[in-house]
Design a protein around this motif. Structure first.
Motif, PDB file in Angstrom:
ATOM      1  N   ALA A 152      22.999  -7.244 -17.127  1.00  0.00           N
ATOM      2  CA  ALA A 152      21.578  -7.297 -16.804  1.00  0.00           C
ATOM      3  C   ALA A 152      20.931  -5.951 -17.089  1.00  0.00           C
ATOM      4  O   ALA A 152      21.605  -4.923 -17.172  1.00  0.00           O
ATOM      5  CB  ALA A 152      21.393  -7.661 -15.336  1.00  0.00           C
ATOM      6  N   GLU A 153      19.625  -5.982 -17.220  1.00  0.00           N
ATOM      7  CA  GLU A 153      18.878  -4.761 -17.504  1.00  0.00           C
ATOM      8  C   GLU A 153      18.938  -3.790 -16.324  1.00  0.00           C
ATOM      9  O   GLU A 153      19.098  -2.601 -16.495  1.00  0.00           O
ATOM     10  CB  GLU A 153      17.434  -5.114 -17.836  1.00  0.00           C
ATOM     11  N   PHE A 154      18.798  -4.326 -15.097  1.00  0.00           N
ATOM     12  CA  PHE A 154      18.811  -3.489 -13.907  1.00  0.00           C
ATOM     13  C   PHE A 154      19.756  -4.068 -12.870  1.00  0.00           C
ATOM     14  O   PHE A 154      19.971  -5.279 -12.822  1.00  0.00           O
ATOM     15  CB  PHE A 154      17.405  -3.383 -13.302  1.00  0.00           C
ATOM     16  N   ALA A 155      20.287  -3.192 -12.024  1.00  0.00           N
ATOM     17  CA  ALA A 155      21.197  -3.623 -10.969  1.00  0.00           C
ATOM     18  C   ALA A 155      20.959  -2.769  -9.728  1.00  0.00           C
ATOM     19  O   ALA A 155      20.549  -1.612  -9.810  1.00  0.00           O
ATOM     20  CB  ALA A 155      22.649  -3.477 -11.415  1.00  0.00           C
ATOM     21  N   LEU A 156      21.219  -3.367  -8.580  1.00  0.00           N
ATOM     22  CA  LEU A 156      21.142  -2.663  -7.305  1.00  0.00           C
ATOM     23  C   LEU A 156      22.545  -2.651  -6.718  1.00  0.00           C
ATOM     24  O   LEU A 156      23.117  -3.709  -6.454  1.00  0.00           O
ATOM     25  CB  LEU A 156      20.167  -3.367  -6.354  1.00  0.00           C
ATOM     26  N   ASP A 157      23.117  -1.463  -6.559  1.00  0.00           N
ATOM     27  CA  ASP A 157      24.445  -1.310  -5.969  1.00  0.00           C
ATOM     28  C   ASP A 157      24.306  -1.062  -4.484  1.00  0.00           C
ATOM     29  O   ASP A 157      23.487  -0.248  -4.063  1.00  0.00           O
ATOM     30  CB  ASP A 157      25.196  -0.120  -6.592  1.00  0.00           C
TER      31      ASP A 157
END
Length: 180
Positions: free
Chosen positions: A94-99
């Motif tokens: 994906a373009e962005f991720a939240l860890d």
């Protein structure tokens, strides 16, 4: 869980989450209604109504459906000798991720033991961010696909902690990644 994270971070991870996109959706609805009225009321030069006109998409606009967020999570135990490696092939792609990282059982964990999470830019050696394990702490990191992460090797110095307290062989973390 997605709705809760959406409210905490301001990211649109759930369709019920409020956001700035509400105004854009209202404008899009108004434009659609105007286009429908134009098509329904079309007539030729003689004043005869024209049926069967198909609505065409305006140039530069795409009719994309928002993708559903995806979550991948795991509970990990870190002891002497454990580590992860850097890889640039992310499962979510994906373009962005939240860890999301939640550390547990790391009372008296020292930074020299290793086991910290490092974020680096793709193709770079310099660390952008380092997250050290701290008991009962939560870390949220929003990153793009060019930012990679890995966990540094838990070295032999962590055995000192085991000698002091045999019940503490390492620490745990909950690791979740939410993809947009």
């Amino acid at each position: 869980m997605f709705l809760l994270l959406s409210n905490f971070t301001g990211l649109k991870l759930h369709y019920l989450a409020s956001g700035d996109d509400d105004n854009d959706e209202e404008e899009d609805d108004e434009e659609k209604e105007e286009a429908d009225e134009t098509v329904a009321g079309s007539s030729d030069a003689a004043g005869n109504s024209i049926d069967g006109l198909e609505e065409k998409e305006a140039p530069g606009k795409t009719m994309e459906e928002p993708s559903a967020p995806v979550c991948r999570g795991e509970l990990r135990r870190w002891r002497h000798g454990d580590y992860t490696i850097v890889h640039d092939t992310d499962v979510g792609n994906a373009e962005f991720a939240l860890d999301l990282l939640l550390f547990l059982g790391c009372e008296d964990w020292q930074t020299e033991y290793g086991g910290f999470t490092s974020y680096i830019a793709n193709g770079e050696d310099e660390e952008l961010l380092t997250i050290y394990p701290e008991n009962n702490s939560l870390a949220l990191v929003y990153r793009d696909k060019e930012t990679l992460k890995f966990v540094k090797h838990v070295n032999h110095q962590s055995l000192e902690r085991l000698r002091k307290n045999p019940d503490r062989q390492g620490f745990y973390d909950f690791s979740f990644v939410y993809y947009e």
